[in-house]
Design an enzyme around this catalytic site. Sequence first.
Site, mmCIF file in Angstrom:
data_model
loop_
_atom_site.group_PDB
_atom_site.id
_atom_site.type_symbol
_atom_site.label_atom_id
_atom_site.label_comp_id
_atom_site.label_asym_id
_atom_site.label_seq_id
_atom_site.Cartn_x
_atom_site.Cartn_y
_atom_site.Cartn_z
ATOM 1 N N HIS A 35 -8.429 1.079 2.257
ATOM 2 C CA HIS A 35 -7.735 0.821 3.652
ATOM 3 C C HIS A 35 -8.868 1.868 4.241
ATOM 4 C CE1 HIS A 35 -5.021 -1.159 6.057
ATOM 5 N NE2 HIS A 35 -6.456 -1.158 6.996
ATOM 6 N N GLU A 82 0.686 -1.097 0.383
ATOM 7 C CA GLU A 82 0.073 -0.458 -0.089
ATOM 8 C C GLU A 82 0.772 1.565 0.222
ATOM 9 O OE1 GLU A 82 -2.579 -0.768 2.853
ATOM 10 O OE2 GLU A 82 -3.644 -2.186 2.172
HETATM 11 N N1 LIG Z 1 -10.143 -2.790 6.490
HETATM 12 C C1 LIG Z 1 -9.751 -1.707 7.341
HETATM 13 O O1 LIG Z 1 -9.896 -0.995 7.749
HETATM 14 C C2 LIG Z 1 -9.854 -2.501 8.506
HETATM 15 C C3 LIG Z 1 -10.388 -2.020 9.907
HETATM 16 C C4 LIG Z 1 -9.990 -2.202 11.450
HETATM 17 C C5 LIG Z 1 -9.061 -4.180 11.245
HETATM 18 N N2 LIG Z 1 -8.922 -4.732 10.169
HETATM 19 C C6 LIG Z 1 -8.746 -6.041 9.779
HETATM 20 O O2 LIG Z 1 -9.474 -6.705 10.075
HETATM 21 C C7 LIG Z 1 -9.457 -7.743 10.781
HETATM 22 C C8 LIG Z 1 -10.387 -8.899 11.506
HETATM 23 O O3 LIG Z 1 -9.892 -8.220 12.209
HETATM 24 P P1 LIG Z 1 -10.997 -8.356 14.091
HETATM 25 O O4 LIG Z 1 -10.977 -7.429 14.938
HETATM 26 O O5 LIG Z 1 -12.128 -9.027 13.774
HETATM 27 O O6 LIG Z 1 -9.931 -9.300 14.428
HETATM 28 P P2 LIG Z 1 -10.116 -10.499 15.742
HETATM 29 O O7 LIG Z 1 -8.677 -11.388 15.676
HETATM 30 O O8 LIG Z 1 -11.262 -10.156 16.473
HETATM 31 O O9 LIG Z 1 -10.923 -11.615 14.919
HETATM 32 C C9 LIG Z 1 -10.189 -12.599 13.615
HETATM 33 C C10 LIG Z 1 -10.376 -13.707 14.074
HETATM 34 O O10 LIG Z 1 -10.105 -15.333 12.422
HETATM 35 C C11 LIG Z 1 -9.617 -16.225 12.522
HETATM 36 N N3 LIG Z 1 -8.532 -16.681 12.304
HETATM 37 C C12 LIG Z 1 -7.669 -16.458 11.801
HETATM 38 N N4 LIG Z 1 -6.784 -17.327 10.846
HETATM 39 C C13 LIG Z 1 -7.747 -17.611 10.061
HETATM 40 C C14 LIG Z 1 -7.575 -19.106 9.776
HETATM 41 N N5 LIG Z 1 -6.471 -18.881 9.001
HETATM 42 N N6 LIG Z 1 -8.789 -19.427 9.281
HETATM 43 C C15 LIG Z 1 -9.885 -19.210 9.695
HETATM 44 N N7 LIG Z 1 -10.053 -17.930 10.961
HETATM 45 C C16 LIG Z 1 -8.925 -17.464 11.154
HETATM 46 C C17 LIG Z 1 -9.688 -15.659 14.615
HETATM 47 O O11 LIG Z 1 -9.525 -17.039 15.267
HETATM 48 C C18 LIG Z 1 -10.472 -14.966 14.863
HETATM 49 O O12 LIG Z 1 -11.695 -15.553 15.437
HETATM 50 C C19 LIG Z 1 -7.694 -8.324 10.940
HETATM 51 O O13 LIG Z 1 -6.912 -8.586 10.595
HETATM 52 C C20 LIG Z 1 -7.586 -6.622 11.139
HETATM 53 O O14 LIG Z 1 -6.056 -5.995 11.428
HETATM 54 C C21 LIG Z 1 -9.337 -4.195 8.718
#
Ligand SMILES: NC(=O)c1ccc[n+]([C@@H]2O[C@H](COP(=O)([O-])OP(=O)(O)OC[C@H]3O[C@@H](n4cnc5c(N)ncnc54)[C@H](O)[C@@H]3O)[C@@H](O)[C@H]2O)c1
Length: 407
Positions: free
Chosen positions: A290, A267
């Site tokens: 993003h 990015e």
């Molecule tokens: N686009 C954006 O602006 C933005 C904003 C906030 C968060 N995010 C991203 O979104 C994602 C999710 O955030 P969150 O707060 O829900 O995180 P979280 O940690 O609460 O949830 C992630 C889930 O994914 C599961 N997981 C991990 N690897 C896995 C796999 N290979 N297969 C299946 N399940 C798997 C974990 O067990 C967990 O339940 C993160 O990567 C975060 O960085 C992006």
Amino acid sequence: MTSADTGGAVKALLLENIHPSATEVFGRAGIEVETRPGSLSEDELIETLPGFALLGIRSNTNLTERVLGSASDLLAVGAFCIGTNQIDLAAAAKCGIAAFNAPYSNTRSVVELVIGEIIALARRLPEKTQRMHDGVWDKSAHGSHEIRGRVLGIVGYGNIGSQLSVVAEAVGLRVIYFDTHDRLAHGNARRVATIDDLLEQADVVTLHVDGRPGNAGLFGDEQFKKMKPRSMFINASRGMVVDDVALREHILSGHISGAALDVFPVEPKRQGETFESALRGLDNVILTPHVGGSTQEAQEEIGRFVSGKLSAFLDQGNTSLSVDLPELQTPPLAGSFRIAHLHVNVPGVLAEINRILLEERANVLAQNLNTLGEQGYVVTDVSRPVSDSALEQLGAMPQTIWLRTHH
Ligand SMILES: NC(=O)c1ccc[n+]([C@@H]2O[C@H](COP(=O)([O-])OP(=O)(O)OC[C@H]3O[C@@H](n4cnc5c(N)ncnc54)[C@H](O)[C@@H]3O)[C@@H](O)[C@H]2O)c1
């Protein structure tokens, strides 16, 4: 609020245009706030920080070991954002400076973006709006679908995935999910045993996994092939999870009928820098920079959340959700005197604290210990204030990083 070390009025310095909701929370807690619109350099921080117990930053202020080591009045730092890479967390922990961030405050914003994208892709809005801008009136129902009754497959059922599940059901989607952990199904959502099961059934696949290294390349040619013909794909989690070149091939072949991507393997670092991607220029593909979590509401919530964590740390020694110190969240017992002790995590510290309290004949009402790496944290609630000499002994223990009292 009392703290043996803070004395006088507590002052907070907030940099980088943190939302005013933070100032409101600090105001209610009796904390004086000074704000600056931009970030400060290393030298400017070293010069400015004396006198401030709290510092609020966003992603453009780097808190190096040198800054943290010199900020002798600083008790806690709030990253009013999600990431904490800009803080040397090991150095902060060594100095006993608690660091907090806002890991959940933009969950709803991401969920709403994804819901919007599912509808936009199902109606092929990206190409429809483009054609209108090009002056082409092409009224047709071809390739446009309702989302009602369609199957949404959520990979990663954490904070975002599980909230998406609830909102998606409310608009008529049927939800299935796959998570590597046991996660409670919300509403009528159904857990599936493997990613392959999910890919076989879902009309829309959306990724919400975390950024653990093992997730790099989680979605490539093999997974796209297993998705249903004409299904849709969304990633608003981490860029490195998806092979964008493989995705491009499956979009060009028509196997995937639409995609929305908010995160990318590479990015741009700066505003205005050119965005390079294999996914540029494709039909029915939504590309966003993003911004999944970037809303005014999320900023307001981040302001409230992080300032609340900092205030609770000052007021009660509460470290819940700290990203560098051992977490403890124990509401003080009514009328009790609280002794909070951060120390180097070596054997015998708890025994020594309790020896001093026993000599004092202090009645311990509650005691909690947690450790994280090289630091240990004990919070003890006793029935009455202990003597200055007992506090001096606790403070003089060679393992003590700091000692604070609250009552
Ligand atoms: N686009 C954006 O602006 C933005 C904003 C906030 C968060 N995010 C991203 O979104 C994602 C999710 O955030 P969150 O707060 O829900 O995180 P979280 O940690 O609460 O949830 C992630 C889930 O994914 C599961 N997981 C991990 N690897 C896995 C796999 N290979 N297969 C299946 N399940 C798997 C974990 O067990 C967990 O339940 C993160 O990567 C975060 O960085 C992006």
